[in-house]
Design a protein around this motif. Structure first.
Motif, PDB file in Angstrom:
ATOM      1  N   SER A  17       0.884  -1.287  -0.347  1.00  9.67           N
ATOM      2  CA  SER A  17       0.091  -0.265  -0.374  1.00  9.67           C
ATOM      3  C   SER A  17       0.600   1.392   0.220  1.00  9.67           C
ATOM      4  N   ILE A  18       1.960   1.707   0.566  1.00  6.04           N
ATOM      5  CA  ILE A  18       3.163   2.224   0.571  1.00  6.04           C
ATOM      6  C   ILE A  18       3.205   2.903  -0.269  1.00  6.04           C
ATOM      7  N   GLU A  19       4.173   1.122  -1.833  1.00  2.34           N
ATOM      8  CA  GLU A  19       4.551   1.644  -3.205  1.00  2.34           C
ATOM      9  C   GLU A  19       3.722   2.098  -3.403  1.00  2.34           C
ATOM     10  N   SER A  56       0.942   4.258  -2.682  1.00  5.67           N
ATOM     11  CA  SER A  56       1.530   5.411  -3.101  1.00  5.67           C
ATOM     12  C   SER A  56       1.843   6.317  -3.521  1.00  5.67           C
ATOM     13  N   GLY A  57       3.322   5.139  -2.902  1.00  5.83           N
ATOM     14  CA  GLY A  57       4.412   6.178  -3.905  1.00  5.83           C
ATOM     15  C   GLY A  57       4.154   6.584  -5.061  1.00  5.83           C
ATOM     16  N   TYR A  75      -7.002   5.250  -2.254  1.00  4.70           N
ATOM     17  CA  TYR A  75      -5.792   6.252  -1.894  1.00  4.70           C
ATOM     18  C   TYR A  75      -5.512   7.125  -1.468  1.00  4.70           C
TER      19      TYR A  75
END
Length: 274
Positions: free
Chosen positions: A10-12, A14-15, A47
């Motif tokens: 999920s962080i990737e 968002s990135g 997101y």
């Protein structure tokens, strides 16, 4: 994290969304942002909702367009302030601010135009409300004209077009008044010729400003370093201590400015369109 180790998906993702906003450098519709991040619009929207909650993304309440948020700006400012070039210039500007009793400021190009990443106040109290995160117009300030004269990025040209069009999407509270194209082109030529930009009595009466470009080791414009002060204290004399010391800081900490015989593409384009 070692290479090949599992991360948090999920962080990737968002990135990828944030990277699309940074690379575009202009407000985006949900559909085009989702396409750039290789996501379905519904997934991208979910997101974006979380990114808005933490301040990494901003959505214009009128247009619905998405851009980098205030916390993203703070993260960028934190990174810039820890760069050797930025920290060196900041220390020199602090010294000048203390000596001349004027405001000194360092600006970088942000998602909404020239953005202050460091401000050194002095005993002088000004009606000009400048603080970290304050944005400047490109056409109506000495700081902005540094980016137009020495920068070479599509986002700068787009910001100038928006200012001349009085675009409602321009950030509110930006300092500076919008000039006519011919007046702006003349100031651009003057800035290129002098190697620095000045503003006399504008945007606040009886207040002067001086700004110089700061280049990195590759000769790419990174910052605009400047002084703001009352006209009776901050002289715009080319041989005066303020301009000469700013130019000396530039010479000590950044590479030599580009040759005056080789105009940047952006400056050429802006002058030819006036």
């Amino acid at each position: 994290m070692r290479q090949g180790a599992r991360g948090i998906q999920s962080i990737e993702v968002s990135g990828r969304i944030l990277r699309a906003l940074v690379e575009t450098c202009q407000p985006m519709m949900l559909k085009e942002l989702a396409q750039a991040a290789e996501l379905a619009p519904a997934q991208c929207h979910a997101y974006l909702t979380s990114l808005r909650h933490v301040g990494l993304v901003h959505q214009n309440p009128v247009t619905g367009l998405y851009s980098a948020g205030p916390f993203a700006t703070r993260l960028g400012i934190s990174w810039l302030r820890n760069s050797p070039l930025a920290s060196g210039v900041m220390a020199e500007l602090q010294r000048m601010s203390d000596t001349l009793q004027v405001i000194s400021a360092l600006a970088a190009w942000g998602s909404q135009g020239p953005t202050l990443i460091q401000v050194n106040a002095s005993a002088w109290q000004s009606a000009l409300n400048v603080r970290q995160g304050t944005t400047f117009s490109v056409t109506g300030t000495a700081t902005g004209r540094i980016f137009a004269a020495f920068g070479d990025a599509p986002a700068i040209s787009a910001q100038i077009d928006a200012e001349f069009a009085h675009d409602q999407n321009m950030p509110r509270g930006s300092i500076g008044t919008v000039l006519q194209r011919d007046a702006f082109a003349a100031l651009l030529r003057e800035t290129r010729g002098n190697g620095y930009a000045v503003a006399e009595g504008a945007p606040i009466p009886q207040t002067n400003a001086i700004s110089v470009p700061i280049f990195d080791s590759d000769g790419v414009l990174q910052f605009a370093a400047g002084l703001i002060g009352p006209s009776d204290r901050l002289s715009l004399d080319p041989e005066g201590p303020a301009i000469q010391e700013l130019l000396a800081i530039q010479a000590r900490l950044s590479v030599a400015p580009p040759s005056q015989d080789s105009e940047p593409l952006l400056a050429d384009t802006l002058e030819n369109r006036s």
